[in-house]
Motif scaffolding. Structure first.
Motif, mmCIF file in Angstrom:
data_model
loop_
_atom_site.group_PDB
_atom_site.id
_atom_site.type_symbol
_atom_site.label_atom_id
_atom_site.label_comp_id
_atom_site.label_asym_id
_atom_site.label_seq_id
_atom_site.Cartn_x
_atom_site.Cartn_y
_atom_site.Cartn_z
ATOM 1 N N ALA A 6 0.846 -1.187 0.000
ATOM 2 C CA ALA A 6 0.000 0.000 0.000
ATOM 3 C C ALA A 6 0.883 1.240 0.000
ATOM 4 O O ALA A 6 1.988 1.221 0.528
ATOM 5 N N VAL A 7 0.369 2.312 -0.572
ATOM 6 C CA VAL A 7 1.122 3.556 -0.687
ATOM 7 C C VAL A 7 0.510 4.619 0.226
ATOM 8 O O VAL A 7 -0.707 4.792 0.261
ATOM 9 N N VAL A 8 1.367 5.344 0.936
ATOM 10 C CA VAL A 8 0.934 6.427 1.821
ATOM 11 C C VAL A 8 0.512 7.612 0.956
ATOM 12 O O VAL A 8 1.307 8.143 0.194
ATOM 13 N N GLY A 9 -0.749 8.008 1.082
ATOM 14 C CA GLY A 9 -1.276 9.079 0.250
ATOM 15 C C GLY A 9 -1.222 10.459 0.878
ATOM 16 O O GLY A 9 -1.271 11.457 0.169
ATOM 17 N N ALA A 10 -1.121 10.538 2.202
ATOM 18 C CA ALA A 10 -1.119 11.842 2.869
ATOM 19 C C ALA A 10 0.096 12.655 2.434
ATOM 20 O O ALA A 10 1.219 12.160 2.435
ATOM 21 N N ALA A 11 -0.132 13.908 2.073
ATOM 22 C CA ALA A 11 0.938 14.768 1.569
ATOM 23 C C ALA A 11 2.079 14.930 2.568
ATOM 24 O O ALA A 11 3.234 15.044 2.183
ATOM 25 N N SER A 12 1.766 14.902 3.839
ATOM 26 C CA SER A 12 2.807 15.066 4.862
ATOM 27 C C SER A 12 3.273 13.729 5.425
ATOM 28 O O SER A 12 3.975 13.686 6.426
ATOM 29 N N GLY A 13 2.865 12.653 4.807
ATOM 30 C CA GLY A 13 3.287 11.328 5.263
ATOM 31 C C GLY A 13 2.383 10.783 6.346
ATOM 32 O O GLY A 13 1.301 11.303 6.602
ATOM 33 N N LEU A 14 2.855 9.758 6.990
ATOM 34 C CA LEU A 14 2.059 9.068 8.012
ATOM 35 C C LEU A 14 2.286 9.728 9.372
ATOM 36 O O LEU A 14 2.855 9.144 10.281
ATOM 37 N N HIS A 15 1.864 10.987 9.492
ATOM 38 C CA HIS A 15 1.993 11.722 10.748
ATOM 39 C C HIS A 15 0.783 11.415 11.630
ATOM 40 O O HIS A 15 0.026 10.488 11.346
ATOM 41 N N ALA A 16 0.579 12.181 12.676
ATOM 42 C CA ALA A 16 -0.410 11.857 13.710
ATOM 43 C C ALA A 16 -1.818 11.571 13.199
ATOM 44 O O ALA A 16 -2.396 10.543 13.534
#
Length: 86
Positions: A6-16
């Motif tokens: 799976a690919v992390v879609g959040a622009a700032s990464g896997l933050h809180a």
């Protein structure tokens, strides 16, 4: 054992916030799911601290694994959460 990349879609990464959304979704699954980078030890997807410690950035591929009845459906649901979490 079922596995899915799976690919992390959040622009700032896997933050809180996206990590929390992912962990909450993982806790709702009927199977235990692990997540990690390819070639590295995986962590429990239900542990917020462990998921945050991965430090996964935007567009990074993570390996999801689960075993048992409904494992493939659980992984697909969590991959969608990773891709769309903000």
């Amino acid at each position: 054992m079922a596995q899915l990349t799976a690919v992390v879609g959040a622009a700032s990464g896997l933050h809180a916030r996206p990590a929390s959304q992912f962990v909450q979704a993982a806790a709702q699954q009927g199977v235990k799911v692990t997540v990690g980078r390819a070639g590295q030890p995986a962590v429990d997807a239900r542990s917020l601290l462990s998921v945050l410690a991965l430090g996964a950035g935007h567009g990074e591929a993570l390996e999801l694994s689960a075993e048992g009845d409904g494992a493939e459906a659980a992984l697909q649901a969590l991959a969608e959460v990773l891709a769309s979490a903000e």
